[in-house]
Design a protein around this motif. Structure first.
Motif, PDB file in Angstrom:
ATOM      1  N   PRO A 142     -39.091  59.974  18.641  1.00 41.45           N
ATOM      2  CA  PRO A 142     -38.329  59.904  19.883  1.00 41.45           C
ATOM      3  C   PRO A 142     -39.201  59.318  20.994  1.00 41.45           C
ATOM      4  O   PRO A 142     -40.437  59.423  20.948  1.00 41.45           O
ATOM      5  CB  PRO A 142     -37.967  61.352  20.182  1.00 41.45           C
ATOM      6  N   GLN A 143     -38.552  58.734  21.974  1.00 41.61           N
ATOM      7  CA  GLN A 143     -39.304  58.109  23.054  1.00 41.61           C
ATOM      8  C   GLN A 143     -39.995  59.177  23.892  1.00 41.61           C
ATOM      9  O   GLN A 143     -39.372  60.133  24.343  1.00 41.61           O
ATOM     10  CB  GLN A 143     -38.394  57.269  23.941  1.00 41.61           C
ATOM     11  N   ARG A 144     -41.295  58.981  24.053  1.00 41.87           N
ATOM     12  CA  ARG A 144     -42.104  59.904  24.848  1.00 41.87           C
ATOM     13  C   ARG A 144     -43.014  59.098  25.753  1.00 41.87           C
ATOM     14  O   ARG A 144     -43.413  57.991  25.410  1.00 41.87           O
ATOM     15  CB  ARG A 144     -42.911  60.824  23.943  1.00 41.87           C
ATOM     16  N   PHE A 145     -43.344  59.717  26.888  1.00 39.32           N
ATOM     17  CA  PHE A 145     -44.089  58.996  27.909  1.00 39.32           C
ATOM     18  C   PHE A 145     -45.377  59.706  28.292  1.00 39.32           C
ATOM     19  O   PHE A 145     -45.484  60.917  28.192  1.00 39.32           O
ATOM     20  CB  PHE A 145     -43.240  58.853  29.186  1.00 39.32           C
ATOM     21  N   GLU A 146     -46.325  58.909  28.756  1.00 40.04           N
ATOM     22  CA  GLU A 146     -47.527  59.411  29.406  1.00 40.04           C
ATOM     23  C   GLU A 146     -47.392  59.100  30.887  1.00 40.04           C
ATOM     24  O   GLU A 146     -46.817  58.076  31.262  1.00 40.04           O
ATOM     25  CB  GLU A 146     -48.777  58.719  28.867  1.00 40.04           C
TER      26      GLU A 146
END
Length: 119
Positions: free
Chosen positions: A74-78
């Protein structure tokens, strides 16, 4: 998502951006090396996921952080502080000093945090 300041007062204008219960805690975590959603959730203050999401969106809108994907599915961000966000470091350091002097039982911040200079 940006709004007009409620007045020209610099204190009120700053509080319009960082004056809620969580934004400065998230900034603290970013300044201490956290960058991912799950890392923010592990902080001792136990922020809820919906509040964390809301604050990160608001902080990005205010120009305090940027986000970049580190995982597609799944799309994950920093999240990373901008110069504008980093510039709040001295305020957080002064808050630590004030709390340590006036609120018994507050933690002593790490030397590395207190010695850090804004980039």
């Amino acid at each position: 998502m940006t709004r007009e300041p409620r007045s020209g007062c610099p204190i009120a204008s700053t509080l319009d951006i960082v004056g809620d219960r969580w934004t400065l805690v998230i900034l603290r975590d970013l300044l201490n090396g956290k960058s991912r959603f799950s890392q923010f959730l592990s902080s001792p203050e136990r922020i809820t996921t919906n509040i964390l999401t809301d604050r990160l969106v608001a902080m990005e809108s205010a120009g305090l952080v940027t986000k970049s994907p580190y995982q597609a599915r799944p799309q994950r961000f920093e999240y990373k502080l901008t110069r504008r966000g980093e510039a709040l470091l001295p305020i957080l350091q002064e808050m630590c000093l004030w709390a340590n002097a006036h609120i018994p039982g507050t933690w002593t911040p790490p030397v590395s945090f207190m010695a850090r200079k804004p980039e």
